[in-house]
Design an enzyme around this catalytic site. Sequence first.
Site, PDB file in Angstrom:
ATOM      1  N   GLU A 105       1.838 -46.349  19.035  1.00 15.24           N
ATOM      2  CA  GLU A 105       2.292 -47.740  18.863  1.00 15.24           C
ATOM      3  C   GLU A 105       2.682 -48.353  20.211  1.00 15.24           C
ATOM      4  O   GLU A 105       2.418 -49.528  20.472  1.00 15.24           O
ATOM      5  CB  GLU A 105       3.473 -47.780  17.885  1.00 15.24           C
ATOM      6  CG  GLU A 105       3.017 -47.449  16.464  1.00 15.24           C
ATOM      7  CD  GLU A 105       4.176 -47.424  15.480  1.00 15.24           C
ATOM      8  OE1 GLU A 105       5.022 -46.517  15.608  1.00 15.24           O
ATOM      9  OE2 GLU A 105       4.230 -48.295  14.607  1.00 15.24           O
ATOM     10  N   GLU A 125       1.923 -40.762  10.487  1.00 16.62           N
ATOM     11  CA  GLU A 125       3.238 -40.800   9.842  1.00 16.62           C
ATOM     12  C   GLU A 125       3.185 -40.455   8.358  1.00 16.62           C
ATOM     13  O   GLU A 125       4.086 -39.803   7.828  1.00 16.62           O
ATOM     14  CB  GLU A 125       3.874 -42.187  10.005  1.00 16.62           C
ATOM     15  CG  GLU A 125       4.414 -42.469  11.403  1.00 16.62           C
ATOM     16  CD  GLU A 125       3.399 -43.100  12.344  1.00 16.62           C
ATOM     17  OE1 GLU A 125       2.183 -42.962  12.090  1.00 16.62           O
ATOM     18  OE2 GLU A 125       3.821 -43.723  13.330  1.00 16.62           O
TER      19      GLU A 125
HETATM   20  C1  3H9 Z   1       6.811 -41.750  14.149  1.00 15.12           C
HETATM   21  O1  3H9 Z   1       6.341 -41.705  15.237  1.00 15.12           O
HETATM   22  C2  3H9 Z   1       7.438 -42.996  13.556  1.00 15.12           C
HETATM   23  C3  3H9 Z   1       7.164 -44.185  14.424  1.00 15.12           C
HETATM   24  O2  3H9 Z   1       6.241 -45.040  13.796  1.00 15.12           O
HETATM   25  C4  3H9 Z   1       8.409 -44.927  14.767  1.00 15.12           C
HETATM   26  C5  3H9 Z   1       9.014 -45.628  13.648  1.00 15.12           C
HETATM   27  C6  3H9 Z   1      10.268 -46.373  13.932  1.00 15.12           C
HETATM   28  N1  3H9 Z   1       9.194 -34.572  16.826  1.00 15.12           N
HETATM   29  O3  3H9 Z   1       2.647 -28.531  16.196  1.00 15.12           O
HETATM   30  P1  3H9 Z   1       2.998 -27.735  17.392  1.00 15.12           P
HETATM   31  C7  3H9 Z   1       7.396 -29.923  17.985  1.00 15.12           C
HETATM   32  S1  3H9 Z   1       6.849 -40.400  13.129  1.00 15.12           S
HETATM   33  C8  3H9 Z   1       9.858 -33.463  17.142  1.00 15.12           C
HETATM   34  O4  3H9 Z   1       3.334 -26.318  17.210  1.00 15.12           O
HETATM   35  P2  3H9 Z   1       0.367 -28.312  18.404  1.00 15.12           P
HETATM   36  C9  3H9 Z   1       7.015 -28.900  16.904  1.00 15.12           C
HETATM   37  O5  3H9 Z   1       8.017 -28.822  15.912  1.00 15.12           O
HETATM   38  C10 3H9 Z   1       6.110 -39.109  14.092  1.00 15.12           C
HETATM   39  N2  3H9 Z   1       9.242 -32.289  17.418  1.00 15.12           N
HETATM   40  O6  3H9 Z   1       1.890 -27.870  18.546  1.00 15.12           O
HETATM   41  C11 3H9 Z   1       6.885 -27.641  17.739  1.00 15.12           C
HETATM   42  O7  3H9 Z   1       8.189 -27.151  17.970  1.00 15.12           O
HETATM   43  P3  3H9 Z   1       8.573 -25.618  17.619  1.00 15.12           P
HETATM   44  C12 3H9 Z   1       4.631 -39.232  14.146  1.00 15.12           C
HETATM   45  C13 3H9 Z   1       7.910 -32.271  17.361  1.00 15.12           C
HETATM   46  O8  3H9 Z   1      -0.164 -28.387  19.776  1.00 15.12           O
HETATM   47  C14 3H9 Z   1       6.348 -28.161  19.064  1.00 15.12           C
HETATM   48  O9  3H9 Z   1       6.619 -29.563  19.093  1.00 15.12           O
HETATM   49  N3  3H9 Z   1       4.068 -38.089  14.821  1.00 15.12           N
HETATM   50  C15 3H9 Z   1       7.166 -33.400  17.026  1.00 15.12           C
HETATM   51  O10 3H9 Z   1      -0.338 -27.476  17.405  1.00 15.12           O
HETATM   52  C16 3H9 Z   1       4.849 -27.970  19.203  1.00 15.12           C
HETATM   53  O11 3H9 Z   1       4.220 -28.509  18.073  1.00 15.12           O
HETATM   54  C17 3H9 Z   1       3.744 -36.955  14.181  1.00 15.12           C
HETATM   55  O12 3H9 Z   1       3.855 -36.862  12.976  1.00 15.12           O
HETATM   56  C18 3H9 Z   1       7.861 -34.598  16.751  1.00 15.12           C
HETATM   57  N4  3H9 Z   1       7.225 -35.743  16.432  1.00 15.12           N
HETATM   58  O13 3H9 Z   1       0.396 -29.781  17.790  1.00 15.12           O
HETATM   59  C19 3H9 Z   1       3.203 -35.845  15.023  1.00 15.12           C
HETATM   60  N5  3H9 Z   1       5.855 -33.061  17.031  1.00 15.12           N
HETATM   61  O14 3H9 Z   1       7.726 -24.812  18.548  1.00 15.12           O
HETATM   62  C20 3H9 Z   1       3.628 -34.521  14.493  1.00 15.12           C
HETATM   63  C21 3H9 Z   1       5.798 -31.768  17.373  1.00 15.12           C
HETATM   64  O15 3H9 Z   1      10.033 -25.567  17.896  1.00 15.12           O
HETATM   65  N6  3H9 Z   1       3.195 -33.434  15.377  1.00 15.12           N
HETATM   66  N7  3H9 Z   1       7.025 -31.285  17.569  1.00 15.12           N
HETATM   67  O16 3H9 Z   1       8.214 -25.430  16.180  1.00 15.12           O
HETATM   68  C22 3H9 Z   1       1.962 -32.924  15.361  1.00 15.12           C
HETATM   69  O17 3H9 Z   1       1.080 -33.365  14.646  1.00 15.12           O
HETATM   70  C23 3H9 Z   1       1.698 -31.745  16.252  1.00 15.12           C
HETATM   71  O18 3H9 Z   1       2.923 -31.120  16.510  1.00 15.12           O
HETATM   72  C24 3H9 Z   1       1.008 -32.086  17.585  1.00 15.12           C
HETATM   73  C25 3H9 Z   1       0.978 -30.824  18.491  1.00 15.12           C
HETATM   74  C26 3H9 Z   1      -0.422 -32.555  17.299  1.00 15.12           C
HETATM   75  C27 3H9 Z   1       1.746 -33.157  18.325  1.00 15.12           C
END
Ligand code: 3H9
Length: 692
Positions: A105, A125
């Site tokens: 965004e 999201e």
């Molecule tokens: C949002 O953005 C709302 C907005 O519109 C604003 C509104 C007001 N936060 O998955 P991995 C951690 S909603 C905190 O193993 P990969 C994850 O827990 C959000 N932590 O690696 C892990 O920690 P741990 C929209 C996060 O390479 C570590 O990072 N975004 C977040 O396989 C590594 O992650 C999403 O929904 C986060 N947002 O994949 C994205 N993301 O080792 C969600 C990750 O302690 N994330 N962590 O368990 C993903 O899809 C994948 O994590 C990503 C990396 C593709 C980024």
Amino acid sequence: MQAMVKIERHGDLAVIEVDNPPVNALSNALRQDLLAAVKAVIADGHLRGAVLACAGRSFIAGADIREFDQPPGAVITLDICAAIEGASKPFVAALHGTALGGGFELALACHARIMAPDGRVGLPESRIGMMPGAGGTQRLPRLVGAMAALEMVSSGRHVAAAEALKLGVLDEIATDLRKAALVRAGALADAGHWPVTSARDVAPVDRAAFDAALGVIRKRARGAIAPVAAGEAIGWALDLPFAEGVARERARAVELRGSPQCRALRHIFHADRRAARLPASSAQAPGVWPIKQVGVIGGGTMGSGITIALLEAGYKVTMVETDLNRAAAAEARIRAVHARHIGTGRLAPTEVEERLRRLTYSYRMERLADADLVIEAIIEEMPAKQAVFRALSPIVRRDCILASNTSRLDINQLADQVDAPERVLGLHFFSPAHVMRLLEIVRADRTSAEVLSTALSVAARLRKQPIIAGVCDGFIGNRILGRWWAQCDFMLEDGAFPEAIDQALEAYGFAMGPYAVADLAGLDIAWAGRKANAATRNPNARDVKIVDWLCEQGRFGQKTGKGWYDHTGGKRAVDPLVHGLVERASAERGTVRRQIAPEETVARVLAAMVNEGCKLLAEGIAVRPSDIDVALVHGYGYPAWRGGPMHEADGIGLDKILATVKIMQQDGPDFLPAALLEDLVATGRSLASLNT
Ligand code: 3H9
């Protein structure tokens, strides 16, 4: 503490660099620092433009979801987007890794977007029960059109750079990202004007087609709120001025953020990652063995599916079959799936050729002498599987991992057949193995930490969701399945009909009810299993005969046209004959049939799952309650937005679950209350407190 945001000067241009490992998630603190940096760059009269970039493996992957249970904080992403978009100088987003959610965004609010070739963007999201809340649903359709935006926000999929460029999200793909972004910022500053996304109109769209697509999303969501809410917000971009659309989006996003569905899906997000880690006791970072060459024994449905998954992950595979006809059938199965992928455009013919070049077929196990991993996927009979393991032992290297795809047999008895039993484990894939995400990794008594750790790394490469299970009949998933399906059969005898149970569970959010699933999978294999195990059945267990009667009539489900339903003509229709059998079962048991409400169906199914889950935890078969949720969600169609049975049970109250179990204990020894469940209730603890 190191600053999370720094400003680098490149002549009269600035690079604002975010550095918040591991994925640069937008925490409250980061948002404050970022807004301050943006304002400082805008206020600096010597700077003509700026690049927004990130350190580390990825651009901002979204809001920090660990903070969702806290109040939003002083600065929200929307404020930063507004500051960037309304700036008196151009901002260019330099994207690498995954620019997701709030990160994407921010990029949409910039005046241009440049991405590294292997980057991906998306608004995922809805996968965590949330929707974009910083203008994403209002800016994206202004760039890519309402239909493409609708698809992106409702699916939450990550879009690769090449597609993003084609869609109009990106201005450029560049290998030397920062340099290209600086050049672009300089050029926009020179021109003195730059595109402002919110000022664009959304391209006209066929409104009826848009509404129809939204209708499909609503139907497919099966109770999940977020994909529908995000889709509706794209509609607001068509109907409302930008500022109004953004205000509505923000209000709805805040609502969703605090919703039970968002909590449940965030639970699954963290549970997935927890399940992929070794239990704490063995967390001494054991080594991972290199796996390149894999053998698959047996080319039936499972063996072929496993082979396709291995090829997709880049492994070299040798498939061993017993004769020419079986090998030819396996090859036909594997080729058919790849041909479908070419047909749908998912794979290019050259990619398929490359994959198939890595596959060889053989009738001789000796061909597996160089294998790093062998997966046995033959008939589900212990003597046959033991013979395979015995035969393999002198052929393969001592450090070749030996795995069985069994869904319920004792892996220890297979390990007994080989030298170095510490390299034996179960790899239970779900059918179709190249599609289903769950992989149950079954640790036998002697399986070493290295072998387990290697299996987890293979799961990651296969893009499967692993859970670690101990050895017992059915491991985690099938043992729980056995209990709740038994409860469904009891409900038939008590007064329900199959379609009512299916409807109740489908309304709850299951992809398919148990009787529809049984007909799809075929009733004959379970029937054969029941006959084979008849002698070992507990005589005090409640036994429902209806499925045996169906099988005796040759009704094996969809493959014979009839089973629990009549599938003649390709439709699932209620069959009066089945009603007759159900009523006969009640009569033979001497039961006066009564109305079973959908609420009772759900309560009994959930209680059966949770009670058995507690037994699995106490026996050490399951490591944590959240692993059970992962298994049910990814392998058994449990609605992800409910967070899995163990999460759901905490929400309902474990005392209520226990009360239902206490009623069900009349159904025999399998339904006696789990000591762990009783203990949790007595001590006022939750299942979540056991998630380590
Ligand atoms: C949002 O953005 C709302 C907005 O519109 C604003 C509104 C007001 N936060 O998955 P991995 C951690 S909603 C905190 O193993 P990969 C994850 O827990 C959000 N932590 O690696 C892990 O920690 P741990 C929209 C996060 O390479 C570590 O990072 N975004 C977040 O396989 C590594 O992650 C999403 O929904 C986060 N947002 O994949 C994205 N993301 O080792 C969600 C990750 O302690 N994330 N962590 O368990 C993903 O899809 C994948 O994590 C990503 C990396 C593709 C980024």
